[in-house]
Structures are given as structure tokens and as C-alpha cells.
Design an enzyme around this catalytic site. Sequence first.
Site, mmCIF file in Angstrom:
data_model
loop_
_atom_site.group_PDB
_atom_site.id
_atom_site.type_symbol
_atom_site.label_atom_id
_atom_site.label_comp_id
_atom_site.label_asym_id
_atom_site.label_seq_id
_atom_site.Cartn_x
_atom_site.Cartn_y
_atom_site.Cartn_z
ATOM 1 C CG ASN A 94 -1.844 -1.179 1.282
ATOM 2 O OD1 ASN A 94 -2.293 -1.653 0.246
ATOM 3 N ND2 ASN A 94 -2.131 -1.671 2.476
ATOM 4 C CB VAL A 102 -1.523 1.927 8.947
ATOM 5 C CG1 VAL A 102 -1.414 2.401 10.385
ATOM 6 C CG2 VAL A 102 -2.992 1.704 8.575
ATOM 7 C CG HIS A 107 4.626 -2.108 5.023
ATOM 8 N ND1 HIS A 107 4.602 -0.754 5.264
ATOM 9 C CD2 HIS A 107 3.334 -2.506 5.066
ATOM 10 C CE1 HIS A 107 3.355 -0.354 5.442
ATOM 11 N NE2 HIS A 107 2.557 -1.405 5.315
ATOM 12 C CG HIS A 109 0.846 -6.349 3.830
ATOM 13 N ND1 HIS A 109 0.414 -6.444 5.134
ATOM 14 C CD2 HIS A 109 0.845 -5.024 3.543
ATOM 15 C CE1 HIS A 109 0.153 -5.227 5.613
ATOM 16 N NE2 HIS A 109 0.405 -4.351 4.659
HETATM 17 P P1 5GP Z 1 -0.363 -1.029 6.095
HETATM 18 O O1 5GP Z 1 -1.826 -0.846 6.335
HETATM 19 O O2 5GP Z 1 0.441 0.200 6.431
HETATM 20 O O3 5GP Z 1 -0.074 -1.562 4.718
HETATM 21 O O4 5GP Z 1 0.073 -2.203 7.079
HETATM 22 C C1 5GP Z 1 0.805 -2.007 8.236
HETATM 23 C C2 5GP Z 1 0.930 -3.364 8.921
HETATM 24 O O5 5GP Z 1 1.915 -3.275 9.933
HETATM 25 C C3 5GP Z 1 -0.353 -3.845 9.587
HETATM 26 O O6 5GP Z 1 -0.737 -5.093 9.027
HETATM 27 C C4 5GP Z 1 0.011 -3.959 11.066
HETATM 28 O O7 5GP Z 1 -0.575 -5.074 11.700
HETATM 29 C C5 5GP Z 1 1.529 -4.070 11.025
HETATM 30 N N1 5GP Z 1 2.205 -3.506 12.182
HETATM 31 C C6 5GP Z 1 2.035 -2.259 12.685
HETATM 32 N N2 5GP Z 1 2.824 -2.078 13.759
HETATM 33 C C7 5GP Z 1 3.506 -3.234 13.929
HETATM 34 C C8 5GP Z 1 4.483 -3.671 14.897
HETATM 35 O O8 5GP Z 1 4.885 -2.940 15.800
HETATM 36 N N3 5GP Z 1 4.963 -4.931 14.747
HETATM 37 C C9 5GP Z 1 4.553 -5.757 13.748
HETATM 38 N N4 5GP Z 1 5.086 -6.983 13.703
HETATM 39 N N5 5GP Z 1 3.634 -5.390 12.831
HETATM 40 C C10 5GP Z 1 3.117 -4.140 12.925
#
Ligand code: 5GP
Length: 150
Positions: A94, A102, A107, A109
Site C-alpha cells: 500500500n 498505515v 512494506h 505484505h
Molecule cells: P499497512 O496498512 O500500512 O499496509 O500495514 C501495516 C501493517 O503493519 C499492519 O498489518 C500492522 O498489523 C503491522 N504492524 C504495525 N505495527 C507493527 C508492529 O509494531 N509490529 C509488527 N510486527 N507489525 C506491525
Amino acid sequence: MSHLSANCIFCKIIRGEIPSLKLAESAKSYAFLDIGPTAKGHALVIPKYCGEKLHDIPDEYLADLLPMAKKIALASQLDVKGLDSTPGYNILQNNGRIAHQVVPHVHVHLIPKRDEETGLQVGWPQPADAADKDQLASLHKDLVERISKL
Ligand code: 5GP
């Protein structure tokens, strides 16, 4: 020289200041389990370079991300029993809040897809005007020209 930031949560994970369940690490990438998984084995692969969006990251870091995601995809298939040893998985990346990002550190996934109930649910609208042939031709011409200048 470090390309990490002081206050970024994923940079802190790379530095070990915040604990993570590390899966793999290379000179340019770091992979760990997502803390809020949508499926068993939901993992994140991040560059050791702090940048919000894909286009903020130098090519040499991006070139290291997918091979690591591939290894994790292979490993996450090993628990599958029976003939279908190749379940699906989604690679999701994303960019920007509007696009559901977020954490503002790029990153990837890796989300195993073993059944309808868990993992990524995908759906997108298909507005009729977006498929208009004249508009597509004009957009295509415009994009090809812009890409050739990058
Ligand atoms: P986004 O919505 O930005 O693509 O996904 C961010 C991801 O990071 C989410 O799936 C969330 O669960 C993961 N995430 C956020 N903070 C942490 C953290 O401190 N540790 C880990 N292992 N995952 C995190």
C-alpha cells in the site's frame, strides 16, 4: 551509512529497539511476522531504507525485497497437507493513506490465502467510463511518453 529514521516504528524494529518475530534478514531487507495477521503466516518484508512510498526507495533495495518475499511464500506453503501443495497468496504493498497505508515505511505484505474466510479480500469497482476505448488510447499515449522521460 544508515538510511533509517529515528522515530519510524519499522526502523526501530530493524534496529531491534522494538521486538519483532524476525523471519529473515539481509543487508538490505528485513522480514517479520505481522502483529495483526489476517491469516496464519501473514508477514511483512521491509527495506532497510526509510521511505514512505515505493518510488521513494532506491532500486537496489527494491531488488532485494521480492526475493525475500518469495522465500517466505515458499516456507508458508510447507504446512499444507495433501495434493494441493501450492495454495494461493497475495503480495500487497500500500502507498499512501488513501491507499490504506498505515505505517509510512514501505512494506510488502505476504498474505497466505488458504480459504475464503482468511487472508486478503479483494474487490474493486470498474467504472464504465474508465474502459472507454478513446480514453484508454489517449491515456496510453500520455503514459508511454511520461515513462520514456523517467
Ligand atoms: P499497512 O496498512 O500500512 O499496509 O500495514 C501495516 C501493517 O503493519 C499492519 O498489518 C500492522 O498489523 C503491522 N504492524 C504495525 N505495527 C507493527 C508492529 O509494531 N509490529 C509488527 N510486527 N507489525 C506491525
